[in-house]
Motif scaffolding. Structure first.
Motif, PDB file in Angstrom:
ATOM      1  N   ASP A  29      30.485  19.711 -28.722  1.00 57.54           N
ATOM      2  CA  ASP A  29      31.726  18.741 -27.942  1.00 57.54           C
ATOM      3  C   ASP A  29      32.550  20.126 -26.926  1.00 57.54           C
ATOM      4  O   ASP A  29      33.265  21.210 -27.422  1.00 57.54           O
ATOM      5  CB  ASP A  29      32.124  18.374 -28.351  1.00 57.54           C
ATOM      6  CG  ASP A  29      31.795  16.250 -28.436  1.00 57.54           C
ATOM      7  OD1 ASP A  29      31.162  16.348 -27.870  1.00 57.54           O
ATOM      8  OD2 ASP A  29      32.613  15.560 -29.303  1.00 57.54           O
ATOM      9  N   LYS A  30      32.602  19.868 -25.620  1.00 57.07           N
ATOM     10  CA  LYS A  30      33.887  20.544 -25.026  1.00 57.07           C
ATOM     11  C   LYS A  30      33.408  22.201 -25.174  1.00 57.07           C
ATOM     12  O   LYS A  30      34.509  22.884 -24.325  1.00 57.07           O
ATOM     13  CB  LYS A  30      35.151  20.271 -25.849  1.00 57.07           C
ATOM     14  CG  LYS A  30      35.587  19.209 -26.023  1.00 57.07           C
ATOM     15  CD  LYS A  30      36.922  18.659 -26.269  1.00 57.07           C
ATOM     16  CE  LYS A  30      37.551  17.476 -25.650  1.00 57.07           C
ATOM     17  NZ  LYS A  30      37.625  16.655 -27.641  1.00 57.07           N
ATOM     18  N   GLU A  31      32.220  22.211 -24.978  1.00 56.28           N
ATOM     19  CA  GLU A  31      31.816  24.054 -25.235  1.00 56.28           C
ATOM     20  C   GLU A  31      31.829  24.141 -23.747  1.00 56.28           C
ATOM     21  O   GLU A  31      31.650  23.820 -22.589  1.00 56.28           O
ATOM     22  CB  GLU A  31      30.559  24.894 -25.683  1.00 56.28           C
ATOM     23  CG  GLU A  31      29.339  23.952 -24.724  1.00 56.28           C
ATOM     24  CD  GLU A  31      27.658  24.294 -25.614  1.00 56.28           C
ATOM     25  OE1 GLU A  31      26.716  25.367 -25.089  1.00 56.28           O
ATOM     26  OE2 GLU A  31      28.311  24.425 -26.346  1.00 56.28           O
ATOM     27  N   LYS A  32      32.020  25.464 -22.475  1.00 61.49           N
ATOM     28  CA  LYS A  32      31.894  26.168 -21.654  1.00 61.49           C
ATOM     29  C   LYS A  32      30.440  24.762 -20.600  1.00 61.49           C
ATOM     30  O   LYS A  32      31.157  24.903 -19.602  1.00 61.49           O
ATOM     31  CB  LYS A  32      31.860  27.693 -21.829  1.00 61.49           C
ATOM     32  CG  LYS A  32      32.160  27.895 -20.568  1.00 61.49           C
ATOM     33  CD  LYS A  32      31.923  29.007 -20.460  1.00 61.49           C
ATOM     34  CE  LYS A  32      32.684  30.049 -19.053  1.00 61.49           C
ATOM     35  NZ  LYS A  32      32.744  31.236 -19.120  1.00 61.49           N
ATOM     36  N   TYR A  33      29.618  25.258 -20.987  1.00 62.44           N
ATOM     37  CA  TYR A  33      28.412  24.636 -20.067  1.00 62.44           C
ATOM     38  C   TYR A  33      27.820  23.242 -21.231  1.00 62.44           C
ATOM     39  O   TYR A  33      27.078  23.565 -20.669  1.00 62.44           O
ATOM     40  CB  TYR A  33      27.653  25.815 -20.252  1.00 62.44           C
ATOM     41  CG  TYR A  33      27.867  27.291 -19.591  1.00 62.44           C
ATOM     42  CD1 TYR A  33      28.260  26.893 -18.339  1.00 62.44           C
ATOM     43  CD2 TYR A  33      27.975  28.747 -20.088  1.00 62.44           C
ATOM     44  CE1 TYR A  33      28.618  28.629 -17.689  1.00 62.44           C
ATOM     45  CE2 TYR A  33      28.049  29.549 -19.549  1.00 62.44           C
ATOM     46  CZ  TYR A  33      29.050  29.305 -19.033  1.00 62.44           C
ATOM     47  OH  TYR A  33      29.773  30.471 -17.849  1.00 62.44           O
ATOM     48  N   TYR A  34      28.737  22.794 -21.330  1.00 62.98           N
ATOM     49  CA  TYR A  34      28.666  21.166 -21.694  1.00 62.98           C
ATOM     50  C   TYR A  34      27.264  20.886 -21.078  1.00 62.98           C
ATOM     51  O   TYR A  34      27.245  19.953 -19.394  1.00 62.98           O
ATOM     52  CB  TYR A  34      29.692  20.188 -22.608  1.00 62.98           C
ATOM     53  CG  TYR A  34      29.276  19.200 -22.800  1.00 62.98           C
ATOM     54  CD1 TYR A  34      29.248  19.810 -25.020  1.00 62.98           C
ATOM     55  CD2 TYR A  34      29.277  17.761 -22.587  1.00 62.98           C
ATOM     56  CE1 TYR A  34      28.900  18.679 -25.473  1.00 62.98           C
ATOM     57  CE2 TYR A  34      28.952  16.987 -23.494  1.00 62.98           C
ATOM     58  CZ  TYR A  34      28.457  17.473 -24.706  1.00 62.98           C
ATOM     59  OH  TYR A  34      28.339  16.069 -24.998  1.00 62.98           O
TER      60      TYR A  34
END
Length: 178
Positions: A29-34
């Motif tokens: 969740d909410k990672e850079k390249y989600y």
């Protein structure tokens, strides 16, 4: 058609995506390249590939090295797929550097050298984190740079595998990760 499911990990919710060939994405969740390449038209459904991925993650997060690989389908450029295939060869509990991967890739392609920055870009855009172990790649000076899921998650994963070395690894001064 892509199918999705979620997995509750010790690091929070993970979105999984698969097509008929295998796993296409694994994102925190909410990672850079989600969900960067997740098809707009997808269906939430437990497919065999997603079930096998969850089984792999259960083994992994229990602190053990999984002895199988779920079916994966890496979607990217030829260069990215070459880099990601090298990531798959990094042993559990070990780390390597962007420079070492660039040297290996240059040798595979019959070149004298390859840009470590280009390799870093491909590593950072790995859609199947953890299973395609981009967290095992560190800067040559020990910097824990370049993990789209976040440096805290990269540190956790390295510690889980027993490869984190206090005093050797450190967070980067400037990071683009969340």
């Amino acid at each position: 058609m892509q199918y999705t499911s979620t997995y509750e990990s010790p690091l929070g919710k993970i979105l999984l995506a698969a097509d008929d060939e295998g796993l296409t994405g694994l994102w925190f969740d909410k990672e850079k390249y989600y969900a960067l390449n997740l098809a707009p038209e997808h269906e939430e459904k437990e497919t065999p590939a997603l079930k096998e991925t969850k089984r792999w993650l259960d083994v992994y997060f229990s602190g053990k090295e999984p002895d199988f690989l779920p079916p994966i389908h890496m979607i990217g450029t030829s260069f990215q797929r070459d880099v990601w295939n090298i990531l798959l060869t990094i042993p559990y509990g070990k780390t390597t550097t962007y420079g070492a991967i660039s040297q290996q890739l240059a040798k595979q392609r019959g070149l004298t050298r390859m840009s470590a920055q280009a390799v870093g870009g491909a590593v950072g855009h790995n859609e199947i984190s953890i299973i395609v172990p981009c967290h095992r790649v560190v800067g040559k000076n020990g910097s824990l740079t370049g993990y789209a899921g976040g440096i805290d998650k990269k540190t956790y994963l390295l510690k889980l595998e027993g490869s984190y070395e206090e005093g050797r690894f450190f967070p980067p001064k400037h990071s683009t990760a969340p």
